[in-house]
Design an enzyme around this catalytic site. Structure first.
Site, PDB file in Angstrom:
ATOM      1  N   HIS A  55     -12.845   6.294   3.755  1.00 33.02           N
ATOM      2  CA  HIS A  55     -12.356   7.278   4.725  1.00 33.02           C
ATOM      3  C   HIS A  55     -13.253   8.509   4.587  1.00 33.02           C
ATOM      4  O   HIS A  55     -13.366   9.082   3.502  1.00 33.02           O
ATOM      5  CB  HIS A  55     -10.902   7.636   4.461  1.00 33.02           C
ATOM      6  CG  HIS A  55      -9.968   6.475   4.658  1.00 33.02           C
ATOM      7  ND1 HIS A  55      -9.008   6.115   3.743  1.00 33.02           N
ATOM      8  CD2 HIS A  55      -9.869   5.586   5.676  1.00 33.02           C
ATOM      9  CE1 HIS A  55      -8.353   5.059   4.182  1.00 33.02           C
ATOM     10  NE2 HIS A  55      -8.862   4.711   5.355  1.00 33.02           N
TER      11      HIS A  55
ATOM     12  N   GLU B  81     -12.366  11.988   2.751  1.00 35.06           N
ATOM     13  CA  GLU B  81     -11.828  11.989   1.391  1.00 35.06           C
ATOM     14  C   GLU B  81     -12.948  12.342   0.418  1.00 35.06           C
ATOM     15  O   GLU B  81     -13.567  11.486  -0.212  1.00 35.06           O
ATOM     16  CB  GLU B  81     -11.178  10.633   1.091  1.00 35.06           C
ATOM     17  CG  GLU B  81      -9.983  10.399   2.022  1.00 35.06           C
ATOM     18  CD  GLU B  81      -9.313   9.052   1.855  1.00 35.06           C
ATOM     19  OE1 GLU B  81      -8.336   8.815   2.569  1.00 35.06           O
ATOM     20  OE2 GLU B  81      -9.770   8.240   1.016  1.00 35.06           O
TER      21      GLU B  81
ATOM     22  N   GLU C 105      -5.812   6.391  -5.503  1.00 32.66           N
ATOM     23  CA  GLU C 105      -5.473   7.576  -4.708  1.00 32.66           C
ATOM     24  C   GLU C 105      -5.414   8.743  -5.682  1.00 32.66           C
ATOM     25  O   GLU C 105      -4.551   8.795  -6.547  1.00 32.66           O
ATOM     26  CB  GLU C 105      -4.134   7.388  -3.992  1.00 32.66           C
ATOM     27  CG  GLU C 105      -4.119   6.242  -2.991  1.00 32.66           C
ATOM     28  CD  GLU C 105      -4.858   6.567  -1.694  1.00 32.66           C
ATOM     29  OE1 GLU C 105      -5.276   7.731  -1.517  1.00 32.66           O
ATOM     30  OE2 GLU C 105      -5.013   5.656  -0.861  1.00 32.66           O
TER      31      GLU C 105
ATOM     32  N   HIS D  96     -10.138   6.989  -3.425  1.00 34.06           N
ATOM     33  CA  HIS D  96      -9.665   7.671  -2.221  1.00 34.06           C
ATOM     34  C   HIS D  96      -8.927   8.945  -2.606  1.00 34.06           C
ATOM     35  O   HIS D  96      -8.596   9.172  -3.760  1.00 34.06           O
ATOM     36  CB  HIS D  96      -8.679   6.773  -1.458  1.00 34.06           C
ATOM     37  CG  HIS D  96      -9.305   5.577  -0.817  1.00 34.06           C
ATOM     38  ND1 HIS D  96      -9.450   5.453   0.547  1.00 34.06           N
ATOM     39  CD2 HIS D  96      -9.826   4.441  -1.354  1.00 34.06           C
ATOM     40  CE1 HIS D  96     -10.021   4.295   0.821  1.00 34.06           C
ATOM     41  NE2 HIS D  96     -10.266   3.665  -0.320  1.00 34.06           N
TER      42      HIS D  96
END
Length: 351
Positions: free
Chosen positions: A73, A76, A231, A168
């Site tokens: 992404h 990020e 994450e 991420h």
């Protein structure tokens, strides 16, 4: 003979892989040596860099193959910055390299635009799903990243460890600021992965129970990698990240690529298993949670979380937690995951 221009371009590539990639440049020489000759590098395309120890050793047959990715992404930014610093330190010799390493900056056009993606979420286009959106600007990149990973792991020594760490940051806050998602492979999770996640101070692990179309699903299923999606906090623009918040995960990645031993007897993360999802049927979907609800927020049995025409999602367990609620996705896509705590039984079954 390497020209001074080639040398300067290689230095720029290795000293700041992120900046070099954002310019859209291609090095005039696509391979070479760095770290005073101890490391060989090869530029494989935009945002793709392979590195491996230059010295041939008897241990080569057991040398791990590690793929570390960020920027799937494009907005990020913190993991992208960490990955660029990892390349710099390996190239300078500040960090030794003990594995075959493939460094991937994922959605480079979106990174340049400061956007999550241009047309479609790249992390839902793997395992061939890109063929369903041939006009998407993300589709060719998904194809390229699949091919790069497949070629990298196909050349791995037989029987040696294979890892994929896909880093991420999240759109929203989380009850557990840093957590991991493990792809569904049909096999129990490994203690090796859980101990590495514990060393990275990852607080929680989410276990998928169905195959998906993420990058880590692809490398786990098609390349035999121990794969996870990390994450690591909140999305912020380039240059606005407090990278000290990511230090434990960064240290764990650096230990992995340098062959250093992780901490012993680290606390293992809590474990949550996906038990259902909210699928957006139409643009009439209503999610009955606050717009800023944190990932892993808990809801009690009987709570109605979503409605979309005749469809309604009601909590059926004593407690369910919502992860990645997003009512703005396109119809047909996941608008939220529901998970329950399965720490005890998962840890007992680690292999």
């Amino acid at each position: 003979m390497t020209s001074s221009v080639d040398s300067r371009m290689a230095d720029a590539l290795l000293d700041d892989f992120l900046a070099f990639t954002l310019t859209g440049s291609a090095p005039s020489a696509t391979d070479g040596a760095c770290a005073a000759g101890a490391v060989r590098w090869q530029w494989l395309g935009d945002g793709l860099l392979a590195l491996e120890p230059a010295a041939a050793e008897a241990a080569d047959t057991a040398r791990a193959s590690v793929l570390v990715s960020a920027g799937v992404h494009g907005d990020e930014t913190a993991p992208i910055e960490l990955l660029s610093m990892l390349v710099r330190d390996l190239a300078s010799g500040a960090l030794p390299l003990a594995c075959r390493l493939l460094v991937v900056l994922g959605n480079v056009p979106a990174m340049r635009a400061g956007e999550r993606y241009l047309d479609d979420d790249l992390n839902r286009l793997f395992s061939g799903r890109h063929a369903q959106v041939p006009d998407s600007r993300e589709a060719p990149r998904a194809t390229q990243l699949e091919a790069a990973a497949a070629a990298f792991f196909a050349a791995a020594p037989a029987g040696a460890a294979r890892w994929h760490i896909d880093m991420h940051t999240a759109i929203r806050a989380s009850v557990f600021e840093q957590f991991a998602l493990l792809p569904h492979t049909g096999m129990p999770p490994t203690r090796t992965m859980f101990e590495w996640l514990g060393d990275a101070q990852i607080a929680a692990v989410l276990l998928h129970t169905a195959k998906g179309n993420t990058y880590s699903h692809f490398t786990a299923e098609h390349c035999g990698a121990l794969a996870c999606t990390l994450e690591l906090g909140k999305v912020r623009p380039f240059g606005q990240n407090d990278l000290t918040r990511f230090a434990p995960a960064d240290r764990a990645v650096r230990k992995l690529v340098s062959g250093a031993t992780g901490e012993a007897d680290v606390p293992l993360p809590r474990v949550f298993t996906v038990i259902d999802q909210i699928t957006k049927q139409s643009d009439a979907l209503e999610l009955f949670v606050a717009a800023d609800v944190a990932n892993f927020t808990a809801f009690a049995r009987g709570t109605v979380l979503a409605q979309d025409g005749d469809y309604r999602y009601t909590v059926t367990h004593d407690e369910e937690r919502i992860v990645f609620p997003n009512p703005s996705v396109k119809p047909g896509l996941r608008a939220g995951l529901l998970v329950i705590d399965t720490t005890r039984e998962t840890v007992a079954a680690l292999v």
